[in-house]
Scaffold this active site. Structure first.
Site, PDB file in Angstrom:
ATOM      1  N   HIS A 168      17.519   0.326 -15.121  1.00  0.00           N
ATOM      2  CA  HIS A 168      17.658   1.204 -13.944  1.00  0.00           C
ATOM      3  C   HIS A 168      16.286   1.594 -13.382  1.00  0.00           C
ATOM      4  O   HIS A 168      16.142   2.646 -12.771  1.00  0.00           O
ATOM      5  CB  HIS A 168      18.445   2.474 -14.276  1.00  0.00           C
ATOM      6  CG  HIS A 168      19.719   2.223 -15.033  1.00  0.00           C
ATOM      7  ND1 HIS A 168      20.941   2.085 -14.422  1.00  0.00           N
ATOM      8  CD2 HIS A 168      19.934   2.055 -16.365  1.00  0.00           C
ATOM      9  CE1 HIS A 168      21.865   1.863 -15.343  1.00  0.00           C
ATOM     10  NE2 HIS A 168      21.285   1.828 -16.538  1.00  0.00           N
ATOM     11  N   SER A 194      -5.604  -5.095   5.228  1.00  0.00           N
ATOM     12  CA  SER A 194      -4.977  -4.458   6.377  1.00  0.00           C
ATOM     13  C   SER A 194      -5.979  -4.435   7.521  1.00  0.00           C
ATOM     14  O   SER A 194      -7.186  -4.306   7.294  1.00  0.00           O
ATOM     15  CB  SER A 194      -4.564  -3.034   6.000  1.00  0.00           C
ATOM     16  OG  SER A 194      -4.501  -2.226   7.150  1.00  0.00           O
ATOM     17  N   LYS A 237      -6.992  -1.179   1.753  1.00  0.00           N
ATOM     18  CA  LYS A 237      -5.766  -1.858   1.340  1.00  0.00           C
ATOM     19  C   LYS A 237      -5.983  -3.267   0.792  1.00  0.00           C
ATOM     20  O   LYS A 237      -6.784  -4.029   1.288  1.00  0.00           O
ATOM     21  CB  LYS A 237      -4.790  -1.969   2.529  1.00  0.00           C
ATOM     22  CG  LYS A 237      -4.133  -0.675   2.938  1.00  0.00           C
ATOM     23  CD  LYS A 237      -3.170  -0.111   1.908  1.00  0.00           C
ATOM     24  CE  LYS A 237      -1.854  -0.855   1.849  1.00  0.00           C
ATOM     25  NZ  LYS A 237      -1.055  -0.687   3.056  1.00  0.00           N
ATOM     26  N   GLU A 251       5.338 -10.775  -1.356  1.00  0.00           N
ATOM     27  CA  GLU A 251       6.290 -10.292  -0.340  1.00  0.00           C
ATOM     28  C   GLU A 251       6.882 -11.450   0.456  1.00  0.00           C
ATOM     29  O   GLU A 251       8.072 -11.454   0.783  1.00  0.00           O
ATOM     30  CB  GLU A 251       5.586  -9.321   0.608  1.00  0.00           C
ATOM     31  CG  GLU A 251       5.242  -7.993  -0.049  1.00  0.00           C
ATOM     32  CD  GLU A 251       4.370  -7.139   0.851  1.00  0.00           C
ATOM     33  OE1 GLU A 251       4.877  -6.141   1.370  1.00  0.00           O
ATOM     34  OE2 GLU A 251       3.196  -7.480   1.051  1.00  0.00           O
TER      35      GLU A 251
END
Ligand code: ARG
Length: 438
Positions: free
Chosen positions: A154, A275, A281, A288
């Site tokens: 979980h 970024s 970043k 992704e």
């Protein structure tokens, strides 16, 4: 330029011509189409449908076309309906009238079925190799990193595991993918060449000859099935979808683990991006994109399922829609496995943070219950006792191993000094079946 037209009184509408075409995307089948034709012409000579001389002219012509395409002297361009028309029309232009005999005892229906099977077989073998290599990468990285980390259920910290065991879970998944691909390859390994349009031919052809030449294990049993079967594409795309699902789950973990919240791993600069506005970043775009591209592979699978579901036998033009989705899936899966392989082999693993995370979240609570069970407390009672200990720890901001024996004795009289060794995380991993985690 067309291969048909004899029975038509009017020219085809331009829009219809565009609509009907598959050349823009089926041109990548050129090698398979020529391979299929070479096998066919070889058989035509053996079965006395062509003279040796005619066979040689056609064979040389086909080889010449293939070489010219490869050398860039013949461009896969122009107003052709499909790759089959391209090759045949170019052959006739190149060697003249005799080229018109190539299509004796063949239809574009068994021709395209053959091309697609050959392409599917080659692609599946390439993907199989990538999967095998990736399994090796996983095993290599896992073997070097038998370090403690929290295991989750979980997405809550559950019990101590090792990074090795966690990665080897993916190894098991890709091991099954390998088996599924091999199985699909075994099933699809049949030659449809010679089925004709749907009903064979009056000529005395020999399907065994073309089967041998093309390296298939068997000929398809039924002609109608041979030209209308696309199960093998569905089966492979199902396998690709499962591979993508596995890659996507691993991507999700890499994304989580590389976040500030986890800090378990760092992706190599080579496989991260920055970024345009936030200078600090480092984004896990590779992972992704794999997660994102999973959608298009599922989409192609369901696209073809939907295309096929209502089709009467045998060939229908709807089936031309099998191509773009399949080709795209093959490219996507190849790219995604290759990128994931690189991301894993260059991954920086933050052992200290993984270990630190194990210490918080009562990951040894189950072992405290096991200790009580070893001391004759029934498991259900032990579970409840440890539940109370956890509440006490939360209230006092402590881990279980930080409690004094006095404090523990308030919960059960069976606790002794040896509890601390028993619930030490390093020791836990050496007990019982947990030894396999190391
Ligand atoms: N481009 C067609 C396809 O991909 C080739 C087969 C055409 N057959 C036909 N009967 N029109 O399916």
């Amino acid at each position: 330029m067309k291969l048909w037209g004899g029975r038509f009184r009017k020219e085809e509408n331009k829009l219809m011509e565009e609509f009907n075409k598959s050349f823009d995307y089926d041109k990548i089948l050129y090698k398979k189409d020529i391979e299929g034709s070479l096998a066919h012409v070889y058989m035509q000579v053996k079965c006395n449908l062509l003279t040796e001389q005619e066979g040689k002219a056609i064979t040389d012509g086909l080889i010449g076309i293939c070489e010219d395409i490869e050398d860039g002297n013949l461009l896969l361009e122009g107003n052709y309906e499909d790759i089959h028309s391209f090759v045949e029309i170019n052959l006739i232009e190149r060697i003249g009238e005799v080229g018109k005999k190539l299509h004796t005892a063949r239809s574009r229906n068994d021709q395209v079925a053959t091309d697609m099977r050959l392409f599917a077989k080659e692609s599946a073998l390439e993907i199989l190799t990538l999967v095998t290599n990736f399994k090796n990468t996983l095993k290599c990285v896992a073997d070097k990193n038998s370090i403690m980390m929290p295991g989750y259920t979980h997405l809550q910290r559950a019990q101590v595991v090792t990074f090795k065991h966690h990665l080897m879970a993916y190894y098991s998944m890709f091991d099954r993918d390998e088996k599924r691909l091999s199985n699909a390859l075994e099933i699809l390994d049949e030659s449809p060449l010679g089925c004709g349009a749907l009903a064979g031919t009056t000529h005395n052809i020999d399907r065994e000859i073309t089967k041998e030449k093309l390296g298939f294990s068997r000929v398809v049993e039924n002609y109608i099935d041979g030209v209308s079967d696309r199960d093998y594409l569905l089966e492979l795309m199902s396998n690709f979808s499962i591979i993508m699902m596995h890659l996507s789950r691993l991507s999700e973990e890499l994304i989580l683990w590389s976040s500030q919240e986890f800090k378990f791993v760092e992706l190599d600069d080579l496989y991260s991006t920055g970024s345009s506005i936030m200078p600090q970043k480092k984004n896990p775009d590779g992972a992704e994109l794999i997660r994102g591209k999973t959608g298009r592979v599922y989409g192609s699978l369901f696209g073809l399922f939907t295309t096929m579901k209502g089709l009467p036998l045998a060939y229908n033009k709807d089936m031309q829609e099998d191509k773009e989705g399949f080709f795209d899936s093959v490219n996507t899966v190849k790219m995604c496995i290759s990128i994931m392989d690189k991301m894993i082999s260059t991954l920086k693993i933050n052992k200290e943070n993984m270990k630190k995370a194990v210490k918080h979240g009562f990951l040894n609570a189950t072992e405290v219950a096991d200790y009580l069970v070893d001391n004759n407390v029934a498991f259900r009672d032990a579970h409840s006792i440890v539940g109370n200990i956890v509440i006490y720890c939360e209230d006092n901001n402590k881990n279980i191993e930080d409690l004094s024996l006095e404090e523990l004795l308030n919960f059960s009289p069976v606790f002794k000094e040896d509890i601390y060794d028993f619930i030490d995380y390093e020791n836990i991993l050496k007990k019982g079946s947990k030894k396999n985690l190391l």
